[in-house]
Design a protein around this motif. Structure first.
Motif, PDB file in Angstrom:
ATOM      1  N   HIS A 182      19.620  12.384  50.335  1.00 38.24           N
ATOM      2  CA  HIS A 182      19.988  11.008  50.664  1.00 38.24           C
ATOM      3  C   HIS A 182      20.719  10.950  52.004  1.00 38.24           C
ATOM      4  O   HIS A 182      20.484  10.048  52.813  1.00 38.24           O
ATOM      5  CB  HIS A 182      20.889  10.425  49.569  1.00 38.24           C
ATOM      6  CG  HIS A 182      20.226  10.262  48.235  1.00 38.24           C
ATOM      7  ND1 HIS A 182      18.947   9.791  48.089  1.00 38.24           N
ATOM      8  CD2 HIS A 182      20.685  10.507  46.973  1.00 38.24           C
ATOM      9  CE1 HIS A 182      18.639   9.747  46.801  1.00 38.24           C
ATOM     10  NE2 HIS A 182      19.681  10.181  46.098  1.00 38.24           N
ATOM     11  N   MET A 194      14.677   7.352  49.627  1.00 41.58           N
ATOM     12  CA  MET A 194      15.763   7.793  48.751  1.00 41.58           C
ATOM     13  C   MET A 194      15.284   7.826  47.294  1.00 41.58           C
ATOM     14  O   MET A 194      15.669   8.721  46.525  1.00 41.58           O
ATOM     15  CB  MET A 194      16.971   6.864  48.886  1.00 41.58           C
ATOM     16  CG  MET A 194      17.732   7.049  50.184  1.00 41.58           C
ATOM     17  SD  MET A 194      19.201   5.990  50.271  1.00 41.58           S
ATOM     18  CE  MET A 194      19.784   6.402  51.918  1.00 41.58           C
ATOM     19  N   ASN A 216      13.276  10.904  46.976  1.00 37.30           N
ATOM     20  CA  ASN A 216      14.178  12.052  46.955  1.00 37.30           C
ATOM     21  C   ASN A 216      14.797  12.249  45.568  1.00 37.30           C
ATOM     22  O   ASN A 216      14.876  13.371  45.060  1.00 37.30           O
ATOM     23  CB  ASN A 216      15.288  11.860  47.995  1.00 37.30           C
ATOM     24  CG  ASN A 216      16.303  12.979  47.963  1.00 37.30           C
ATOM     25  OD1 ASN A 216      15.985  14.140  48.164  1.00 37.30           O
ATOM     26  ND2 ASN A 216      17.557  12.630  47.691  1.00 37.30           N
ATOM     27  N   ARG A 217      15.197  11.144  44.942  1.00 35.75           N
ATOM     28  CA  ARG A 217      15.784  11.241  43.594  1.00 35.75           C
ATOM     29  C   ARG A 217      14.752  11.716  42.575  1.00 35.75           C
ATOM     30  O   ARG A 217      15.070  12.532  41.683  1.00 35.75           O
ATOM     31  CB  ARG A 217      16.343   9.874  43.169  1.00 35.75           C
ATOM     32  CG  ARG A 217      16.995   9.873  41.783  1.00 35.75           C
ATOM     33  CD  ARG A 217      18.208  10.790  41.765  1.00 35.75           C
ATOM     34  NE  ARG A 217      18.813  10.865  40.439  1.00 35.75           N
ATOM     35  CZ  ARG A 217      18.449  11.707  39.484  1.00 35.75           C
ATOM     36  NH1 ARG A 217      17.443  12.568  39.709  1.00 35.75           N
ATOM     37  NH2 ARG A 217      19.057  11.711  38.322  1.00 35.75           N
ATOM     38  N   VAL A 234      26.522   8.147  50.332  1.00 31.12           N
ATOM     39  CA  VAL A 234      25.503   8.471  49.327  1.00 31.12           C
ATOM     40  C   VAL A 234      25.572   9.910  48.824  1.00 31.12           C
ATOM     41  O   VAL A 234      24.770  10.310  47.980  1.00 31.12           O
ATOM     42  CB  VAL A 234      24.079   8.208  49.889  1.00 31.12           C
ATOM     43  CG1 VAL A 234      23.888   6.738  50.200  1.00 31.12           C
ATOM     44  CG2 VAL A 234      23.826   9.059  51.144  1.00 31.12           C
ATOM     45  N   SER A 278      27.365   9.222  56.332  1.00 37.14           N
ATOM     46  CA  SER A 278      26.272   9.172  55.351  1.00 37.14           C
ATOM     47  C   SER A 278      26.656   9.888  54.065  1.00 37.14           C
ATOM     48  O   SER A 278      26.356   9.418  52.963  1.00 37.14           O
ATOM     49  CB  SER A 278      25.004   9.797  55.951  1.00 37.14           C
ATOM     50  OG  SER A 278      24.608   9.127  57.122  1.00 37.14           O
ATOM     51  N   SER A 290      11.974  11.343  57.088  1.00 34.23           N
ATOM     52  CA  SER A 290      13.013  10.384  57.471  1.00 34.23           C
ATOM     53  C   SER A 290      13.115  10.221  58.982  1.00 34.23           C
ATOM     54  O   SER A 290      13.654   9.218  59.466  1.00 34.23           O
ATOM     55  CB  SER A 290      14.369  10.816  56.909  1.00 34.23           C
ATOM     56  OG  SER A 290      14.776  12.061  57.428  1.00 34.23           O
TER      57      SER A 290
END
Length: 426
Positions: free
Chosen positions: A95, A186, A189-190, A86, A82, A143
């Motif tokens: 991420h 994601m 999260n950003r 990312v 992972s 998540s």
């Protein structure tokens, strides 16, 4: 309906006193069976009947297989892969947390195991990098929702058991919604990364590292592929696939990764037995309470109100979603599936919806309760790992809960999100 109200009122009072969910279910069942002048041996009969199924044997098998793979350092491999994919983006470890949960779901199928395994490694790592603890917990809990959605899913196995819908189609129906949830999380999260003004250094993308991590994790990633292909093609049942998963896990641990030792097996079996016991006693107790509700015509009343009183497929379904969401705040997803799966199927059929489409949407919605206070089990585990009070994690968790609800609505109004892959099965 007042009888049903008092059933849920008593159940919630017992839960809030701190009793385990299964014991609250049992005590509620006994109390109302006495009140209805029913023989108490009916409780035992319904409990045994609730778990006396070949299909449900898949649950302990997948739990054992997941614990074997976890002991064989599968979590490390998944996180490395992972990170290679990312980790170079802003909000990298967030991420990684989300993507790792998606991969982990393809092996374990349990959100609690996800929150514990992934959270145990990434919450401290995120804190060390400079993320706030409350946010690290929110990402982990949010998540962890992916594990009961991405196949092989224990939640889908349960829904299949209660409705007799082929589990292979339910598994495939959960794939695209699961991927959509991961992508939206994601995005969250950003956004939060920028809003909280984090400025954490990121590594540049390395194709060499990606190839190396992919090569290192390919043995682990083969496991869900073997399981899903076997079930979808009809070569094996979900229960038989669980046995194959254990055999493959042992092969991977002893031969491929060489991290698994004979001395680890007692701990794995004891841990798996503990988890299985919790799941099975909850299912058994829910079966006893479901019988009480059936005798009170609860399911029939819900079906009649949604289908005949509301009438509209859209309005009726949205009402049902609100009911499930509210109940999910207080009841474990396992209990919701046990009590409502046949009713959900009947309502979907009455409105003319595809059974796979309607079922997958509702199962995903039922899982939301695992990350909502006051009794969200995934949230409890993530907070426990971080030693953080639950109330501190609720606010940063809200956007992640919203991503699941958005995907539930999108999946309902755009059926191909769920039905596209299942329709590929001839």
């Amino acid at each position: 309906m007042w009888q049903v109200f008092w059933v849920f009122a008593v159940l919630l009072v017992l839960i809030f006193t701190g009793l385990p969910v299964y014991l609250s279910l049992l005590l509620t069942s006994v109390l109302f069976m006495v009140g209805m002048d029913l023989p108490l041996n009916l409780v035992v009969i319904k409990m045994f009947g609730g778990v006396n199924s070949f299909s449900l044997m898949a649950i302990p098998f997948f739990i054992i297989a997941g614990n074997i793979m976890a002991k064989a350092d599968i979590t490390d491999k998944i996180i490395d892969l992972s990170d290679s994919l990312v980790g170079q983006f802003k909000g990298g470890l967030g991420h990684v947390n989300i993507l790792a949960s998606m991969f982990f779901g393809g092996i374990q199928g349990s959100g609690i195991a996800d929150a514990s395994a992934i959270g145990g490694m990434l919450i401290p790592a995120m804190e060390k990098q400079g993320y706030d603890k409350d946010y690290a917990v929110a990402v982990t809990a949010g998540s962890s929702m992916l594990s009961p959605i991405i196949p092989p899913s224990i939640a889908m196995i349960l829904y299949s058991y209660y409705t007799e819908i082929p589990v292979s189609r339910l598994f495939l129906g959960g794939v695209l919604p699961g991927v959509l949830i991961a992508l939206l999380q994601m995005g969250v999260n950003r956004y939060v990364y920028a809003k909280r003004k984090y400025n954490i250094p990121t590594k540049s993308f390395s194709l060499k590292k990606l190839i190396h991590s992919l090569y290192g994790s390919i043995g682990a990633l083969l496991m869900p592929i073997i399981i899903i292909v076997g079930i979808v093609t009809g070569i094996v049942t979900a229960t038989e696939a669980g046995v194959i998963a254990i055999a493959y896990g042992l092969l991977y641990g002893f031969v491929i990764s060489k991290k698994l030792k004979i001395k680890d097996m007692p701990e794995i079996l004891i841990s798996s037995g503990h988890t299985t016991a919790i799941v099975m006693i909850t299912i058994a107790a829910a079966a006893a309470l479901s019988n009480v509700l059936v005798r009170m015509r609860f399911q029939n009343e819900v079906l009649n109100f949604v289908v005949n009183t509301i009438g509209s497929p859209i309005s009726g379904t949205l009402f049902l979603m609100v009911v499930i969401f509210v109940l999910g705040m207080f009841l474990d997803p396992t209990v919701l599936i046990a009590m409502l799966a046949p009713t959900v199927l009947a309502i979907g059929n009455a409105f003319g919806f595809d059974a796979i489409h309607y079922g997958v949407v509702m199962v995903i919605l039922m899982q939301v309760g695992a990350i909502t206070p006051p009794v969200g089990s995934f949230l409890f585990v993530a907070c426990g790992v971080a030693n953080l009070p639950i109330d501190k994690a609720v606010k940063p968790l809200i956007p992640f809960i919203a991503t699941v609800l958005i995907v539930v609505l999108l999946s309902f109004f755009i059926p191909p999100i769920v039905t596209l892959l299942p329709k590929l099965i001839v």
